[in-house]
Write an enzyme that holds these catalytic residues in place. Structure first.
Site, short mmCIF file in Angstrom:
data_model
loop_
_atom_site.label_atom_id
_atom_site.label_comp_id
_atom_site.label_asym_id
_atom_site.label_seq_id
_atom_site.Cartn_x
_atom_site.Cartn_y
_atom_site.Cartn_z
CB SER A 204 40.18 39.35 40.91
OG SER A 204 40.94 38.20 41.17
CD GLU A 256 36.25 39.72 42.13
OE1 GLU A 256 36.94 39.93 43.14
OE2 GLU A 256 35.82 38.60 41.82
CB CYS A 288 49.56 41.93 56.65
SG CYS A 288 51.09 41.48 57.47
CD1 TRP A 333 39.49 34.41 56.25
CD2 TRP A 333 39.15 35.08 54.15
NE1 TRP A 333 40.06 33.48 55.41
CE2 TRP A 333 39.87 33.86 54.13
CE3 TRP A 333 38.82 35.70 52.93
CZ2 TRP A 333 40.27 33.25 52.93
CZ3 TRP A 333 39.22 35.09 51.74
CH2 TRP A 333 39.93 33.88 51.75
CB CYS A 415 40.85 29.08 47.99
SG CYS A 415 40.38 30.55 47.15
CD GLU A 437 44.07 24.10 45.17
OE1 GLU A 437 45.17 23.98 44.61
OE2 GLU A 437 43.60 23.26 45.92
CG HIS A 467 48.41 31.18 44.32
ND1 HIS A 467 47.35 30.31 44.52
CD2 HIS A 467 48.05 32.35 44.87
CE1 HIS A 467 46.39 30.96 45.14
NE2 HIS A 467 46.78 32.19 45.38
CB CYS A 499 42.27 31.16 42.80
SG CYS A 499 41.65 32.19 44.15
N1 GLN Z 1 36.24 36.15 43.19
C1 GLN Z 1 37.48 36.23 43.93
C2 GLN Z 1 38.61 36.62 43.00
O1 GLN Z 1 38.68 36.15 41.92
C3 GLN Z 1 37.83 34.93 44.60
C4 GLN Z 1 39.11 35.02 45.40
C5 GLN Z 1 39.38 33.83 46.27
O2 GLN Z 1 38.83 32.79 46.09
N2 GLN Z 1 40.26 33.98 47.21
O3 GLN Z 1 39.48 37.38 43.36
ZN ZN Z 2 40.09 31.03 45.19
#
Ligand code: GLN
Ligand code: ZN
Length: 505
Positions: A204, A256, A288, A333, A415, A437, A467, A499
């Site tokens: 993304s 994405e 959330c 999920w 992740c 990660e 992050h 990520c």
């Molecule tokens: N392909 C997803 C992104 O880049 C992977 C997200 C994730 O690992 N939580 O948003």
């Molecule tokens: Zn990730």
């Protein structure tokens, strides 16, 4: 969890201390998210007199209506063991993990709603069970519940025989690509011609990163025509492609922009899934999520990502990664149906993703990433259940890409750290490349390889923490890469962030 004798003794001591400090009050110990051990059930016949048993017969973690008749029978059995006024009817855990109230669901039909119970409905169920146990059974409520249970069992919306057949054949079998990973990587390299230390990102880019001020950004989706929407997304993708080419990234992503969420987006296009309008649950802190509800057999009526991935590939001569969410993550999920084992549902999703992987390959996508962000998260609490979970989870992943050519490169992304204890399962996923990660736990991942674990596939341990707004220096990134090169057996070290970049502008 599995506790050692000395840990259990510490509980006994601590609670004895609490009870004596709180004379006049009762201490209630809640155990949840996993069963007590079978041994504990056996010893229930020696349930200590004077104590109450809170029986969590209403599942606090899912959204399914309770089978009231079955629960009442369990409660009656327990009552005969622990004593008449020592049994309290309860939910299995706090109601934090389930949606709040079905009353807020305006888009679900009545039949589906009759199969569900959110937090507000679970409280009513607990109450009805307690009353029934005390001899005041609400017959109308119980028979409406029984009718809903029966309609769910026999509904054609739930059952798809072809899917059931295909999925049930998978358990206990094995599926893996015919050629081993090092031979596959050679075949892929001939086609992809990547430099040493190839660079890529995880998928993304910041949502509507460059659409600021355009019509799409300021108007609700329902007011935008399909043509306007596709045009805006194409513009967005082409900007992300150009950015990556300018930065000289080797394997590109489309960014994405069309996805709301990595699970919801796929769930919306698969059969067997339903969506709430207000079924939010806390993920962590103030974050959330609105998990989809898997209520029926899962299948994929149409290709889901092929249009966007091939559109993106047409904009560049560099390899464009097809981007999918893996079956285990979609399962972990979502709110999952409770009328069949989780592995069966996972296999069904795996077969749907397999169709998509093969369609992407046919459309000329040579690198496909199948995200399994939540694979580690689904690990059961009890060690005795780990092996079975990992076996079907890893098998489900392999099923998605078992039918493709050696020259098609499968990436997976995971992740959150603490992979060391499941590293052999990760290797067993048999992906060609894993991006993982790492930047928050540098030494941890390195230590696995220092201890001699052989990982022959490509690996991309994240070189910076997405992050955090902090931008690491070039030297810091180079240092991480050097450290990895010193210990890795891998054919190829990839360079990538931790990520997806959707949280970074
Ligand atoms: N392909 C997803 C992104 O880049 C992977 C997200 C994730 O690992 N939580 O948003
Ligand atoms: Zn990730």
């Amino acid at each position: 969890m599995d506790l050692e004798a000395h840990q259990l003794q510490a509980f006994t001591d601590a609670y004895a201390e609490l009870e004596s400090a709180l004379s006049g009050s009762n201490v209630l110990v809640e155990t949840y998210f996993a069963d007590l051990t079978p041994e504990a059930y056996k010893t229930l016949s020696g349930f200590p007199s004077g104590k109450y048993l809170f029986a969590g017969v209403v599942d606090g973690r899912n959204i399914w209506a309770n089978d009231l008749a079955a629960s009442l029978a369990i409660l009656q059995g327990l009552e005969s063991i622990v004593g008449k006024d020592k049994l309290v009817v309860s939910t299995s855990c706090s109601l934090l993990h389930t949606a709040v109230d079905l009353v807020n669901e305006t888009k679900l039909d009545d039949e589906l709603k009759s199969w569900l119970a959110f937090a507000a409905q679970k409280v009513v169920e607990v109450n009805a069970l307690a009353k029934a146990l005390a001899g005041q059974k609400d017959e109308a409520f119980f028979s409406a519940n029984a009718a809903a249970q029966a309609s769910r069992k026999s509904s054609p919306r739930v059952n798809n025989e072809a899917v059931q057949k295909a999925a049930s054949g998978l358990k206990g079998s094995d599926h893996r690509r015919a050629t081993n990973v090092s031979a596959r990587l050679d075949a892929q390299q001939k086609k992809l011609n990547l430099p040493a230390l190839p660079t890529t990102t995880i998928g993304s880019f910041h949502k509507l990163w460059s659409l600021g001020g355009s019509a799409v950004n300021t108007r609700p989706r329902s007011e935008i025509t399909e043509e306007e929407y596709v045009k805006a997304m194409k513009e967005e993708i082409s900007k992300v492609v150009k950015l990556q080419e300018d930065l000289d990234i080797d394997v590109l992503v489309h960014g994405e922009p069309e996805r709301n969420d990595m699970v919801e987006y796929f769930g919306e296009q698969l059969s067997g899934f339903a969506f709430t309008v207000n079924g939010w649950v806390q993920s962590y802190g103030s974050r959330c999520v609105k998990p989809p509800i898997i209520y029926g057999d899962v299948s994929r009526p149409n290709p889901m990502t092929v249009f966007w991935s091939s559109t993106a590939q047409s904009m560049t001569s560099r390899p464009m990664k097809g981007m999918l969410t893996g079956p285990v993550t979609i399962l972990n999920w979502s709110f999952v149906r409770n009328d069949q084992p989780r592995h069966e549902t996972c296999y069904q999703i795996a077969l749907a993703i397999k169709d998509e992987v093969e369609d992407l390959e046919k459309a000329g996508i040579n690198v496909i990433q199948i995200d399994e962000a939540a694979l580690r998260e689904g690990l059961p609490l009890r060690k005795s259940e780990h092996a079975f979970y990992l076996q079907w989870a890893v098998h489900s992943f392999r099923i998605t890409n078992v039918g493709i050519q050696d020259t098609t490169q499968i990436h997976t992304h995971m992740c959150y750290s603490n992979f060391n204890d499941i590293i052999h399962s990760i290797i067993d996923m048999d992906a060609d490349v894993i991006t993982i990660e790492n930047s928050r736990s540098d030494e941890k991942l390195l230590s696995v390889f220092r201890e001699g674990v052989k990982y022959g596939a490509g690996i991309g341990p994240g070189v910076y923490d997405i992050h955090s707004p902090r931008i690491p220096s070039t030297e810091e990134i180079a240092d991480r890469i050097r450290k990895m090169l010193a210990v890795l057996e891998s054919n190829i070290l990839w360079v990538n962030p931790d990520c997806g970049l959707k949280t970074r502008k």
